[in-house]
Motif scaffolding. Structure first.
Motif, short mmCIF file in Angstrom:
data_model
loop_
_atom_site.label_atom_id
_atom_site.label_comp_id
_atom_site.label_asym_id
_atom_site.label_seq_id
_atom_site.Cartn_x
_atom_site.Cartn_y
_atom_site.Cartn_z
N LYS A 17 -52.97 -2.55 -19.02
CA LYS A 17 -51.59 -2.77 -18.65
C LYS A 17 -51.72 -4.54 -19.70
N ILE A 18 -50.56 -4.51 -19.97
CA ILE A 18 -49.95 -5.69 -20.37
C ILE A 18 -49.56 -6.53 -19.16
N THR A 19 -50.49 -7.80 -19.30
CA THR A 19 -50.36 -8.73 -17.41
C THR A 19 -49.65 -10.07 -18.28
N ASN A 20 -49.20 -9.98 -19.81
CA ASN A 20 -48.59 -11.93 -20.11
C ASN A 20 -47.65 -11.21 -20.69
N THR A 21 -46.97 -11.46 -20.55
CA THR A 21 -45.77 -10.61 -21.32
C THR A 21 -45.12 -11.69 -22.43
N ASP A 22 -45.67 -13.30 -22.73
CA ASP A 22 -45.82 -14.06 -23.46
C ASP A 22 -46.39 -14.14 -24.39
N GLU A 23 -47.88 -13.38 -23.93
CA GLU A 23 -48.63 -13.07 -24.76
C GLU A 23 -49.02 -11.07 -24.78
N GLN A 24 -48.58 -10.50 -25.23
CA GLN A 24 -48.81 -9.59 -25.47
C GLN A 24 -49.51 -8.93 -26.22
N TRP B 85 -57.03 -0.87 -15.49
CA TRP B 85 -56.66 -0.14 -14.17
C TRP B 85 -57.35 0.50 -13.92
N ILE B 86 -57.88 1.12 -12.87
CA ILE B 86 -57.70 2.44 -12.76
C ILE B 86 -57.09 3.29 -12.31
N VAL B 87 -56.59 4.16 -12.21
CA VAL B 87 -55.30 4.92 -11.48
C VAL B 87 -55.99 7.08 -11.11
N GLU C 264 -53.33 5.26 -6.28
CA GLU C 264 -54.77 4.26 -6.03
C GLU C 264 -54.71 3.47 -7.38
N GLN C 265 -54.09 2.41 -7.93
CA GLN C 265 -54.46 1.58 -8.90
C GLN C 265 -55.65 0.38 -8.61
N THR C 266 -56.41 0.19 -9.36
CA THR C 266 -57.35 -1.00 -9.09
C THR C 266 -57.58 -1.30 -10.31
N GLN C 267 -58.07 -2.64 -10.30
CA GLN C 267 -58.27 -3.81 -11.92
C GLN C 267 -59.45 -3.85 -12.06
N LEU C 268 -60.02 -3.12 -12.91
CA LEU C 268 -61.04 -3.50 -13.48
C LEU C 268 -61.18 -4.35 -13.96
N THR C 269 -60.51 -5.59 -15.01
CA THR C 269 -61.21 -6.25 -16.06
C THR C 269 -59.75 -7.12 -15.80
#
Lengths: 597, 375
Positions: B301-308, B314-316, B322-327
């Motif tokens: 998932k792109i988490t920073n729109t300024d730094e694409q 994530w694991i869905v 349900e979603q869980t962030q892994l890194t």
């Protein structure tokens, strides 16, 4: 200071405009702040999650679990720099005691110990919204936990400078919009307020016209809205008032005509003596024009006396007075009606004629009594003489009987005249109309009257148009009519006179003229000669033996009227009298009409 | 009434004037407790990150069928510059050099049964790329593509000893290490950015752009059976438009893909049997892969729109979403490798080693993340 309705509309509109713009600005600013801060809060939560994972990754990949705290403290500067670079946000790292161990900026020295303590106690992230150096910031503090092991605290300082710039831009554009919108608002308000107040102005103008008495005016407003309803109702009301005023005027004229047609004078007076209404007889009787109050009758104190008496509670007053040669009956009564003020009505009735009639009637009764008494006295005298003296002298006996007979006929004639007069006076009495030849009737009447005329050596000359048309009439009455006329002519002619009887025809009438050359009558007598019981003085002088009761010409007039005819008298004292009787003839049908039938 | 109205107006105006641009609804200078934190949200299924390790350097290209080795490309950090293909032994984390060349390897994959490595190689001064095959013992290297052919990435396994690639004419070529080849023409000349071959049904799934300038590709399927080819031209079927990435479930029953949805993106799961689709999640997703058991999708998932370039993994859960962030957000430069029968991810991350090396240098670090499910 009185503010006009239009000014109030403008002021209220401007106030509403200012209030609405204020509300919009308030909502825009607060909504923007709230939305943006909420977004940033979510962003900070995500940043916190990312950062915790990052720190966990870094620690897990380098040291064992029991060394996390120490490694975190030792590597804080690098971690802090990496986090600030990755998240592009000013970052703080604290150890588990809340001591600052890394700060990505050397400038900011904000103390977040309270927030760290709160986060520690509540075990939740803490956010602080504040303003520093005219810039808003959000400070975010949260624990750093790796594998369920709290190793320190993480803080972010998130600048809201972009939000402040956005708000400044919003306010600037709001002020610009206000500056542009306000003049437009004023112009628009002036325009539409004029539009809205125009019907009201029209209503005011029309109301003034109505107030002046002009009920024919109307408001023209075509829209079907509230003002349209008002103008429609107003126009209907005006029309109703106009119709009512017309009706009132009609009723007033009708009442005025009724009052004018009265044979009596009338005065309606209010409690203050003001004249409510009067009719023309007031001017005739009292020579007062358009009286306004009862006190305008300066020379008629009796009217004021009656008014005062009524005002003092009298219910009915009537009295006779002589005024300007007239006999007047003054009748006063109050006008009382529940719910209305008391007014007063005075009726002035001219009873001069009836008074005169009464006098004539008294004279007539006296005359009739005398006339009845004279032959009766003669008859009674002769019958007493014949009864007491046993008269055997044939001459005396004959004379007595002749006298009794003559006086009896006289009585009979008198009674007949009274009877006829009584009959003709009744409204239900009607003549028996038949076609009759007036020329033949006149010849017969003249023949009958020749004997009486010869007694005074009077010659009756009859001249007639033999082509006279027939008339529709009662033969006996017409005969009596001309007998009475000729009888009078003979009576007032001197011995040896002539009487000319001429019958002619004009367009509608057959005119029969009976002309004698006797004493004639005065103009005053001419007006009264057809009245009942009226006898001229000459008649009284000549009444011996054949005097009438004053009913002859009265009967003539009655018979002529019953036949829709006319009678005219032309006379001068000493030059005789000409009585002209005009009777309508039957119009023969046209030839064409006859043929058609 | 009038006074009430004036009072209300005055209060409103005073409120506006006094508050200015300060917040009324958010207290200032006062700590605010943040209640919503997804880290602490209760979930039906919690996922624990057991370990995170940096196991080497390079860009992961593929993993071996025996799950023992990762195929990695790398370059030397110091001159002379060479381009390497290496095998990273997952048991002892030993790095074995496989290819050293002055030519750059753009892409590499294992042959399905481990009988060698196919890779695309491009000379520094050349405009064209070639497909090479090297035997496991490195004794034999053959050029598989024709002389004038410009081989495009990516490569795709296509059964035993075979591989699929595209050339400069946008033809799809299936070649074997023995040199046999079949050329498939696509009617529309798609520019293909990703291919997956399903051997049982001989179906090819690919992302293709009709125009290389298109921002998004479309997802197609094509049968490589003889009856799916007319006069050498593939008959393609459009599955979805504006697709970013896709992944075929290991049992070939479902196809998951990320597609553009308004201004965002969503994950859609297509049941290949019933052809029914189901939206799984919405967000700025960039890549996805099915876990071997097909119960989850590992997505970036792109988490920073300024730094694409920053992407978090994530694991869905495909069932309860349900979603869980892994890194944390990182610059991920390789596909995410999930070996069979393991809850482990392998991926390459670009790191900035400027501070370490003293000069500007970006390294490729291979991460291994192990996780477990707690249901």
């Amino acid at each position: 200071m009185q503010i006009t309705y239009r000014s109030r509309i403008i002021i209220y509109n401007i106030l509403i405009f200012v209030a609405i713009f204020g509300c919009i600005l308030f909502c825009a600013v607060q909504g923007t702040i709230y939305t943006r801060v909420t977004q940033i809060e979510k962003r900070l939560i995500q940043m916190n999650q990312d950062t915790s994972l990052y720190i966990g990754q870094e620690l897990k990949s380098t040291v064992s679990a029991d060394q996390y705290k120490d490694a975190f403290t030792q590597d804080a500067s690098r971690l802090c720099h990496a986090i600030a670079t990755t998240e592009n946000c000013h970052t703080f790292l604290y150890d588990t005691n809340g001591n600052l161990i890394a700060n990505s900026s050397s400038v900011d020295k904000t103390d977040l110990s309270d927030e760290i303590a709160k986060s520690k106690s509540e075990k939740t992230p803490i956010m602080l919204y504040l303003k520093q150096d005219n810039i808003h910031f959000i400070y975010f503090v949260s624990t750093v936990t790796v594998s369920n092991q709290q190793i320190g605290y993480l803080g972010f300082k998130y600048s809201l400078q972009s939000l402040d710039s956005l708000l400044n831009t919003i306010v600037l554009f709001y002020l610009l919009a206000s500056a542009l919108g306000f003049p437009i608002l004023v112009v628009a308000t002036l325009s539409f307020s004029g539009h809205f107040t125009k019907p009201i102005k029209d209503l005011t103008r029309i109301s003034k016209e109505i107030n002046k008495g002009n009920y024919n005016v109307r408001i023209h407003y075509r829209r079907n809205d509230e003002i349209g309803d008002l103008t429609t109702v107003f126009n209907d009301m005006t029309q109703n008032i106009n119709e009512m005023v017309d009706q009132l005027n009609l009723e007033r004229n009708r009442l005025a005509n009724v009052l004018a047609s009265l044979d009596d004078g009338l005065l309606a007076i209010d409690q203050k003596g003001g004249i409510i209404t009067s009719n023309s007889y007031i001017r005739t009787y009292f020579n007062v024009t358009n009286p306004k109050t009862i006190y305008d009758f300066q020379y008629q104190s009796f009217l004021r006396d009656i008014y005062d008496a009524l005002k003092n509670g009298k219910n009915h007053i009537s009295e006779e007075i002589d005024c300007n040669g007239r006999n007047l009956m003054i009748i006063g009564s109050p006008i009382r009606k529940e719910g209305f003020k008391e007014n007063y009505l005075i009726i002035i009735r001219n009873i001069t004629t009836s008074k005169q009639f009464e006098k004539e009637q008294q004279k007539f009764i006296s005359s009739v009594s005398h006339e009845l008494r004279t032959p009766l006295t003669t008859i009674i005298g002769y019958t007493d003489m014949l009864t007491r003296r046993q008269v055997v002298d044939q001459t005396i006996l004959n004379k007595s009987l002749t006298t009794i007979n003559r006086e009896g006929h006289r009585l009979l004639r008198l009674v007949d005249d009274l009877l006829n007069s009584s009959r003709l006076d009744r409204t239900e009495f009607d003549v028996k109309r038949t076609n009759l030849d007036l020329h033949a009737l006149l010849i017969e009447v003249i023949d009958q009257m020749q004997i009486k005329a010869q007694q005074k050596e009077i010659e009756i000359n009859y001249k007639s148009d033999e082509t006279l048309p027939e008339i529709l009439g009662d033969y006996d009455r017409i005969q009596q009519l001309f007998i009475n006329v000729l009888h009078n002519a003979i009576k007032y002619s001197d011995i040896g006179d002539i009487i000319d009887v001429v019958s002619t025809k004009d367009d509608d009438y057959i005119n029969v003229s009976v002309r004698d050359y006797g004493v004639g009558i005065s103009d005053l007598q001419k007006d009264r000669i057809f009245g009942a019981f009226y006898r001229v003085e000459e008649d009284r002088a000549r009444s011996e033996g054949e005097g009438g009761a004053g009913l002859g010409l009265f009967l003539v007039k009655q018979i002529v009227d019953k036949h829709h005819g006319k009678i005219k008298i032309e006379s001068q004292l000493g030059e005789g009298t000409n009585i002209i009787v005009s009777l309508p003839f039957i119009t023969p049908p046209e030839e064409g009409e006859h043929d058609e039938k | 009434m009038k006074s009430k109205m004036i009072l209300t107006l005055s209060v409103l105006l005073a409120l506006v004037a006094l508050t200015g641009c300060d917040s009324v609804f958010i207290p200032s200078n006062s700590p605010i407790t943040v209640q919503s934190n997804s880290l602490y949200n209760d979930k039906e299924e919690s996922i624990n990150i057991n370990s995170v390790g940096k196991i080497g350097h390079g860009t992961i290209q593929d993993w071996s069928a025996d799950n023992n080795s990762l195929l990695i490309t790398s370059t030397t950090k110091a001159p002379p510059l060479t381009y390497n293909i290496e095998l990273l032994n997952l048991s002892d984390k030993a790095l074995n050099s496989f290819i050293n060349s002055d030519k750059q390897q753009l892409s590499a994959i294992f042959e399905e049964k481990g009988n060698g490595v196919f890779y695309v190689e491009k000379a520094t001064n050349s405009d064209t790329s070639q497909l090479e095959w090297t035997s496991p013992d490195r004794a034999t290297t053959k050029t598989i593509s024709t002389a004038n052919e410009n081989v495009q990435t990516p490569l795709c396994q296509a059964g035993v000893n075979a591989v699929l690639y595209t050339n400069g004419d946008n033809d799809i070529i299936r070649v074997s290490q023995d040199g046999s080849r079949i050329v498939y023409h696509s009617a529309n000349g798609y520019s293909i950015s990703k291919m997956t071959y399903e051997a049982d049904t001989q179906t090819l799934y690919f992302l293709g752009r009709r125009d290389s300038a298109d921002e998004y590709a479309d997802l197609y399927s094509a049968s490589l059976k003889p009856d799916g080819i007319t006069n050498g031209t593939l008959e393609t079927q459009l599955i979805a438009k504006n697709v970013v990435d896709f992944s075929l479930q290991s049992d070939h029953s479902r196809l998951a893909y990320i597609m553009k949805f308004d201004d965002a993106r969503k994950i859609v799961v297509l049941d290949l049997t019933t052809r029914q689709t189901r939206s799984l999640a919405f967000g700025d997703y960039n890549a996805l892969s099915y876990t071997p058991d097909g119960s989850h999708l590992v997505v970036t998932k792109i988490t920073n729109t300024d730094e694409q370039d920053f992407q978090s993994i994530w694991i869905v859960n495909t069932q309860n979403k349900e979603q869980t962030q892994l890194t944390s957000p990182m610059i991920i430069t390789s596909p995410i490798i999930i070996p069979k029968d393991q809850n482990t991810l392998f991926f390459s991350v670009q790191t900035d080693d400027t501070a370490v090396s003293g000069s500007r240098f970006y390294d490729q670090v291979i991460y291994q993340v192990s996780f477990s499910y707690n249901k």
